[in-house]
Design an enzyme around this catalytic site. Structure first.
Site, PDB file in Angstrom:
ATOM      1  N   THR A  73     -31.802   8.481  25.795  1.00  0.00           N
ATOM      2  CA  THR A  73     -30.882   7.378  25.495  1.00  0.00           C
ATOM      3  C   THR A  73     -29.994   7.749  24.315  1.00  0.00           C
ATOM      4  OG1 THR A  73     -32.647   5.902  26.206  1.00  0.00           O
ATOM      5  CG2 THR A  73     -30.794   4.875  25.082  1.00  0.00           C
ATOM      6  N   THR A 116     -27.943   5.605  28.972  1.00  0.00           N
ATOM      7  CA  THR A 116     -29.190   6.359  29.189  1.00  0.00           C
ATOM      8  C   THR A 116     -29.282   6.951  30.592  1.00  0.00           C
ATOM      9  OG1 THR A 116     -31.599   6.213  29.003  1.00  0.00           O
ATOM     10  CG2 THR A 116     -30.497   4.331  29.973  1.00  0.00           C
ATOM     11  N   GLU A 125     -34.341   6.020  36.175  1.00  0.00           N
ATOM     12  CA  GLU A 125     -34.446   4.686  35.589  1.00  0.00           C
ATOM     13  C   GLU A 125     -35.496   3.817  36.278  1.00  0.00           C
ATOM     14  OE1 GLU A 125     -31.746   4.810  33.132  1.00  0.00           O
ATOM     15  OE2 GLU A 125     -33.454   3.752  32.295  1.00  0.00           O
ATOM     16  N   SER A 152     -35.003  -3.147  30.355  1.00  0.00           N
ATOM     17  CA  SER A 152     -34.455  -2.138  29.448  1.00  0.00           C
ATOM     18  C   SER A 152     -34.773  -2.475  27.998  1.00  0.00           C
ATOM     19  CB  SER A 152     -32.934  -2.086  29.639  1.00  0.00           C
ATOM     20  OG  SER A 152     -32.352  -1.315  28.622  1.00  0.00           O
ATOM     21  N   SER A 153     -35.040  -1.447  27.207  1.00  0.00           N
ATOM     22  CA  SER A 153     -35.259  -1.646  25.766  1.00  0.00           C
ATOM     23  C   SER A 153     -33.947  -1.626  24.993  1.00  0.00           C
ATOM     24  CB  SER A 153     -36.165  -0.534  25.213  1.00  0.00           C
ATOM     25  OG  SER A 153     -37.418  -0.580  25.807  1.00  0.00           O
TER      26      SER A 153
END
Lengths: 376, 176
Positions: B1, B19, B40, B59-60
């Site tokens: 990322t 990312t 992903e 997602s972070s």
């Protein structure tokens, strides 16, 4: 003139000189401390070379979005382990406090996918190579949406620095060298070796890194526009290569890929309004952590002496509760109408803060759902 | 990322995180296009029991902009490093806006990360004495060996801009 008078005059002169010198010194220190690093515009990317690319675009009259796109294209070459055209991106764009948008170009599950894919998930954190894990890329769609709304310079201009860099090459950055070394066994047995190896060994610092194929791809997207990535010859080539590697992505997946534009979520944080991206990004978790910690009235002294221990204890406990809330972070279009508004509410943060005790509690206390950590 | 923060001369701010997920994504390389494909869908692991076509993985990523009218300040911030993104960005924001650290110190301060088993992981340069006291309180130390956290941010106060790219990834910001 008497000797004593001379001595007094000397002393006065000396004192005056000292006062002047100290004043000059103070003025210099004051000016230095107030000096602005920059006054017009800036870019903070993962590498100097890509920050420079973004800065140059801004100096040419580009908007912040233009600068970001050019710097991202550059980053896909300098830090290819991290991001690239085959991935996805989420933009938060602030024009003014009343106009803050999120452009979500995160990847999506393709139409055809391995139905028991989740059975392949590891118990612990692990790298998961393989075509079954590929999501439909949304990176270029995100650039397109962002540029359509906020772009000032022509689309093609944003690609020029990256195309030049990809074609002419540049010395392998030391960060990438570390990752290639870490990854060398897998690398030499993969198709990536055609880019990142020389004589079947991974490149080393100082070796020239070039991307001739990617340069051509970027040139096509620059000339024909963003849709060239999602339909036509380029898309066909991409799908064929993915299929050759065993993947299931189709031209239909690419054609139907769209980035979404939504309002950013405003969250009040004292004097600040914090604009966060909505789900499936983790903005609400960030807001939850800060809302809980806000109640501890943190200040510079909070990181000194015995108070520092308590500050970290509170941070750690809050992070444990945040882990328990990760289950709510998912695509809202597929989450059966689950209400997640509590994640950003002050009442909820107050409630959780009241649950934080002076000592750590067992795992179940934090309602932590077992989940793998990721290292993307 | 990878995260990017940008401010232009008109005051527009962009916080963007991009990312391909893990290192080199799926490691599937398209030789005809030169594109490296993401992995992903691995982000569903441990977070979902089923997935559907068209769904976006959790997602972070937290590309964020903070704005304060009374302080005439804009802070553009975000990070990289998988699960560590949220805690490292939260710590950088706390350090900067509450603890009085300048942006560079706020970002470079060693982070603490709580893993999914509630193990507490301390970055190498974390104060040993504080770490021991926290352990003595009963916090269980985690076994994380590699930290991938990176925070890149820009703050604009009045017409004064400070830009910081995280030294952890040998980044350097630029401006004028």
């Amino acid at each position: 003139m008497s000797k004593s008078k001379k001595r007094v005059r000397c002393c006065v002169c000396f004192a005056l000189i000292c006062v002047i010198l100290i004043s000059i010194l103070l003025i210099i220190l004051l000016v230095k401390s107030n000096r602005c690093e920059y006054t017009q515009a800036a870019v903070a990317a993962d590498s100097e070379i890509c920050s420079d690319v973004g800065r140059n675009i801004l100096q040419e009259g580009g908007s912040a979005v233009d600068g970001a796109i050019a710097a991202l294209l550059c980053t896909s070459l300098v830090n290819p382990q991290s991001m690239g055209l085959g991935g996805g991106a989420i933009f938060t764009v602030f024009e003014n406090p009343d106009h803050v948008k999120v452009i979500n170009g995160r990847e999506r599950v393709p139409k055809v996918f391995k139905r028991d894919l989740l059975n392949d998930c590891p118990q612990n954190t692990a790298l998961l190579p393989g075509s079954q894990w590929i999501g439909v890329p949304g990176e270029i769609q995100a650039y397109k949406k962002a540029h359509d709304v906020y772009g000032k310079l022509p689309w093609k201009t944003l690609f020029k620095p990256a195309i030049k860099l990809a074609r002419e090459g540049f010395p392998l950055p030391s960060v990438l060298e570390k990752y290639l070394f870490f990854f060398q066994k897998a690398m030499v047995n993969s198709s990536l070796c055609s880019v990142f190896c020389k004589d079947n060994k991974v490149l080393k610092k100082g070796d020239m890194l070039q991307y001739p194929e990617l340069a051509k791809t970027m040139e096509i997207i620059a000339d024909k526009g963003p849709d060239a990535f999602y339909e036509g010859k380029l898309a066909e080539d991409l799908i064929q290569d993915i299929k050759s590697a065993g993947g299931s992505l189709s031209l239909e997946d690419l054609r139907s890929m769209q980035a979404e534009v939504k309002d950013a979520l405003p969250v009040q944080l004292g004097d600040y309004t914090m604009y966060i991206p909505p789900l499936p990004a983790s903005g609400s978790l960030l807001s939850f952590i800060l809302n809980v910690m806000k109640g501890y009235s943190l200040r510079p002294e909070s990181m000194k002496g015995e108070e520092e221990i308590w500050t970290y204890h509170h941070i750690i406990e809050t992070l444990k509760f945040a882990n328990g809330l990760k289950k709510y972070v998912k695509d809202p279009a597929f989450s059966d109408g689950n209400d997640t508004s509590h994640l950003v509410s002050l009442d909820f943060a107050d409630k959780v803060r009241a649950m934080i005790k002076d000592e750590p509690q067992p795992l179940q206390y934090y309602n932590v759902m077992p989940s793998a950590d990721s290292m993307g | 990322t990878s995260h990017l923060s940008v401010i232009d001369k008109d005051g527009m701010a962009v916080s963007v995180t991009s990312t391909i997920n893990q290192m080199f994504g799926s490691t599937v390389y398209s030789p005809r296009t030169g594109v490296i494909l993401n992995n992903e869908l691995a982000d569903f692991c441990g977070r979902a029991t089923k997935i559907s076509a068209g769904e976006q993985p959790p997602s972070s990523m937290v590309p964020t902009v903070l704005y304060s009218k009374p302080q005439k300040t804009v802070l553009v911030v975000g990070g990289a490093g998988g699960s560590m993104i949220v805690s490292s960005v939260a710590l950088a924001i706390m350090n900067h806006i509450w603890m009085g650290k300048d942006l560079k110190d706020a970002i470079s301060a060693p982070v603490v990360f709580v893993d999914s088993s509630n193990g507490v992981n301390f970055e190498k340069t974390f104060d040993q004495a504080v770490k021991e006291k926290l352990k003595a309180m009963g916090h269980k130390e985690g076994k994380l060996q590699h930290f991938f956290n990176v925070v890149n941010a820009i703050s604009k106060q009045g017409s004064c801009i400070t830009a910081v790219s995280d030294a952890r990834k040998e980044g350097k910001a630029a401006g004028y």
